[in-house]
Design an enzyme around this catalytic site. Structure first.
Site, PDB file in Angstrom:
ATOM      1  CB  SER A  29     -13.210 -59.154  -1.859  1.00 36.10           C
ATOM      2  OG  SER A  29     -13.253 -61.203  -1.299  1.00 36.10           O
ATOM      3  CG  ASN A  52      -3.128 -66.657  -4.478  1.00 37.24           C
ATOM      4  OD1 ASN A  52      -4.394 -66.035  -3.894  1.00 37.24           O
ATOM      5  ND2 ASN A  52      -1.956 -67.043  -4.474  1.00 37.24           N
ATOM      6  CB  THR A  93     -17.533 -36.021 -44.200  1.00 39.80           C
ATOM      7  OG1 THR A  93     -17.819 -34.826 -45.166  1.00 39.80           O
ATOM      8  CG2 THR A  93     -17.986 -37.727 -45.375  1.00 39.80           C
ATOM      9  CG  HIS A  94     -15.711 -31.987 -42.518  1.00 37.10           C
ATOM     10  ND1 HIS A  94     -14.380 -32.438 -41.295  1.00 37.10           N
ATOM     11  CD2 HIS A  94     -16.169 -33.036 -43.352  1.00 37.10           C
ATOM     12  CE1 HIS A  94     -13.355 -32.656 -42.317  1.00 37.10           C
ATOM     13  NE2 HIS A  94     -14.403 -33.503 -43.600  1.00 37.10           N
ATOM     14  CB  SER A 131     -38.498 -31.330 -18.873  1.00 33.98           C
ATOM     15  OG  SER A 131     -38.862 -29.749 -18.449  1.00 33.98           O
ATOM     16  CE  LYS A 151     -36.136 -30.172 -23.929  1.00 26.83           C
ATOM     17  NZ  LYS A 151     -35.703 -29.940 -23.019  1.00 26.83           N
ATOM     18  CG  ASN A 202     -35.283 -33.942 -22.284  1.00 27.07           C
ATOM     19  OD1 ASN A 202     -35.630 -33.019 -22.910  1.00 27.07           O
ATOM     20  ND2 ASN A 202     -36.288 -33.464 -20.991  1.00 27.07           N
ATOM     21  CD  GLU A 222     -29.666 -36.217 -23.774  1.00 21.47           C
ATOM     22  OE1 GLU A 222     -28.903 -35.101 -23.409  1.00 21.47           O
ATOM     23  OE2 GLU A 222     -30.735 -36.314 -22.819  1.00 21.47           O
ATOM     24  CE1 TYR A 242      -5.669 -62.422  -5.723  1.00 21.84           C
ATOM     25  CE2 TYR A 242      -4.037 -62.106  -3.442  1.00 21.84           C
ATOM     26  CZ  TYR A 242      -4.795 -61.992  -4.500  1.00 21.84           C
ATOM     27  OH  TYR A 242      -6.318 -61.324  -3.835  1.00 21.84           O
ATOM     28  CD  GLN A 279     -10.572 -58.823  -2.035  1.00 23.28           C
ATOM     29  OE1 GLN A 279      -9.979 -59.871  -1.429  1.00 23.28           O
ATOM     30  NE2 GLN A 279     -10.059 -57.584  -0.702  1.00 23.28           N
ATOM     31  CE  LYS A 315     -12.398 -60.779  -6.967  1.00 26.50           C
ATOM     32  NZ  LYS A 315     -11.162 -61.094  -7.538  1.00 26.50           N
TER      33      LYS A 315
HETATM   34  N1  ARG Z   1     -10.396 -62.674  -2.598  1.00 31.22           N
HETATM   35  C1  ARG Z   1      -9.349 -62.729  -2.670  1.00 31.22           C
HETATM   36  C2  ARG Z   1      -9.147 -61.820  -4.164  1.00 31.22           C
HETATM   37  O1  ARG Z   1     -10.319 -61.563  -4.815  1.00 31.22           O
HETATM   38  C3  ARG Z   1      -8.769 -64.266  -3.503  1.00 31.22           C
HETATM   39  C4  ARG Z   1      -8.315 -64.414  -3.192  1.00 31.22           C
HETATM   40  C5  ARG Z   1      -6.867 -64.454  -1.555  1.00 31.22           C
HETATM   41  N2  ARG Z   1      -5.579 -64.804  -1.563  1.00 31.22           N
HETATM   42  C6  ARG Z   1      -5.128 -64.584  -0.715  1.00 31.22           C
HETATM   43  N3  ARG Z   1      -3.521 -65.081  -1.077  1.00 31.22           N
HETATM   44  N4  ARG Z   1      -5.290 -64.034   0.072  1.00 31.22           N
HETATM   45  O2  ARG Z   1      -8.848 -62.031  -5.068  1.00 31.22           O
END
Ligand code: ARG
Length: 471
Positions: free
Chosen positions: A34, A121, A166-167, A288, A294, A296, A301, A328, A333, A336
């Protein structure tokens, strides 16, 4: 990552490989890593580690000497990451092991004491909360700036008349200031949703360890306080597996992006030639390559487009979380990337729409002309019949319908109908009716709380300026 071989080679993993005979395959290393995205958490990882080791030192779990060495080493690692970026070594998997391994290189075996009484964790849960909390604070500042732009333009245009729809059909005249202040209200609710999310988020999972807590005599209040949390969380299983805070953030972000998208859509419509209500800033438009005439509305958008992606980020994390038992699981993971993506897209969208609001040239002449079309004051005629001739509203509605039909046949506006023609429809009409039929009279009459009358808009603008600390 294009490099499929980002590894130090075979052999068991230095951090957890004690019981492994073979190291992970290159596919395992790649799917596991990660670090390509969670390196963004490095400032939070350092801050949480410093809070943790300071507490371990205070509790006598780690010696004062080792505590000082670890704190100094973490500062050195932070300085390196700030200067050179975070190295991406898949064998170190994530930001937590990357930080710790660099710490060990810098200060030696004492580094190994940092991970006492914690786990990745609770570490990742803590780091990520801190990151989302910062993101909320940044969004709030951006939204406040957007509100200031809205309020400024609304003040300029408290009495500028435009058709209200409206509409997307002409309904009644409104003021441009009133229309812009509608978005002020939406953004105000967004800010309050982010504030709610922040208040719920602000508890510390640190010290929950892997899932069950720890037997070391740690002080969770102390780490919570050091990191600006209100208190420690109360259930270790929940704390390491809870991602509600990320979902709350994404929910608020998604809803905010819907508002930005709707505002973008207004500007796109207003800037179209048939409407001609607005000339968008050159700085937020493109040309354009084939049609020289043009201009734009690409930024608007893309704000509209980005909202789809932000809603997608929310959906992604909801679906990731829905089937996970306690505590966990590695699926988490994947929490993120959608949060990081949404945060980036939202920040850009807010900035683009703030510039759009601040610098658009509103064509109030065209708006006013359009407000005259479409019999927008028909409701005012009906209201006049109710008020001045004591006719029940339903009957007044019917009489007005006949007047609109006649005006349509004659190809004129309502206030251009001859009095004799109006009286032929209903004898109770008299010449005073004309004072109610202009678009100015129409908006000026709507003085109910929150209505479109310039006097009401000015009150709302003044309140908003006050709330935003303007002037
Ligand atoms: N990189 C992991 C995550 O973002 C960290 C936690 C890892 N924990 C584990 N038990 N392998 O979730």
């Amino acid at each position: 990552m294009s490099d499929r071989d980002n590894s130090k080679g075979v052999g068991s993993n230095a951090m957890w490989g004690g019981r492994f005979a073979d190291g992970p395959s290159s596919i395992m290393r790649e799917i596991n890593a990660s670090i390509p995205f969670d390196k963004a958490l490095w400032p939070q990882d350092i801050a949480a580690s410093k809070a943790h080791v300071t507490m371990l030192g205070a509790q006598g779990i780690v010696s004062a000497e080792d505590t000082q060495a670890i704190l100094g080493g973490l500062d050195a690692v932070a300085a390196e990451f700030a200067a050179n970026g975070v190295p991406e070594d898949w064998d170190l998997e994530d930001i937590h092991m990357t930080t710790e391994s660099r710490l060990a290189e810098l200060i030696g075996p004492a580094a190994g004491r940092l991970h006492t009484a914690r786990s990745r964790n609770d570490q990742v849960a803590t780091d990520f909360r801190l990151w989302v909390r910062d993101a909320i604070d940044q969004v709030d500042a951006g939204l406040a700036a957007q509100q200031k732009a809205l309020v400024t333009r609304a003040g300029e245009h408290a009495a500028s008349i435009m058709p209200g729809f409206t509409h997307l059909q002409t309904a009644q005249p409104v003021t441009l200031g009133h229309h812009l202040m509608a978005y002020y209200e939406m953004i105000q609710r967004d800010r309050s949703r982010f504030a709610d999310a922040r208040a719920r988020l602000n508890r510390s999972p640190l010290g929950s360890a892997a899932l069950a807590g720890t037997g070391f005599a740690i002080d969770r209040e102390m780490t919570a306080q050091a990191l600006g949390f209100d208190s420690p969380t109360d259930n270790s299983l929940d704390a390491v597996s809870d991602r509600d805070f990320a979902l709350d953030y994404l929910m608020a972000a998604a809803q905010c992006s819907l508002h930005l998208s709707r505002l973008a859509e207004e500007f796109i419509i207003w800037a179209s030639q048939p409407f001609g209500f607005a000339t968008l800033p050159d700085t937020l438009s493109t040309g354009s390559s084939i049609m020289p005439q043009k201009k734009n509305p690409d930024a608007a958008e893309l704000v509209r487009g980005h909202s789809g992606r932000i809603v997608g980020c929310l959906t992604a994390l909801m679906v990731t979380m829905k089937g996970l038992p306690l505590a966990y699981s590695k699926d988490m993971q994947d929490d993120k990337p959608p949060v990081f993506e949404a945060a980036g897209l939202l920040a850009l969208s807010i900035a683009a729409m703030t510039g759009m609001v601040a610098d658009t040239n509103f064509r109030t002449d065209r708006m006013r002309e359009a407000a005259e079309l479409g019999y927008a004051t028909a409701t005012d005629l009906a209201d006049w019949l109710v008020r001045e001739a004591d006719i029940p509203f339903r009957e007044a509605h019917h009489i007005t319908g006949a007047a609109v039909k006649l005006a349509e046949e004659q190809g004129v506006a309502l206030d251009q109908l001859a009095l004799a023609d109006l009286q032929a429809i209903d004898s109770r009409v008299d010449e005073r009716v004309y004072s109610a039929l202009s678009v100015e009279a129409s908006v000026a009459a709507r003085t109910s709380h929150g209505g479109t009358a310039p006097v009401q808009v000015r009150i709302r603008v003044a309140e908003a300026r006050n709330a935003l600390g303007m002037e």
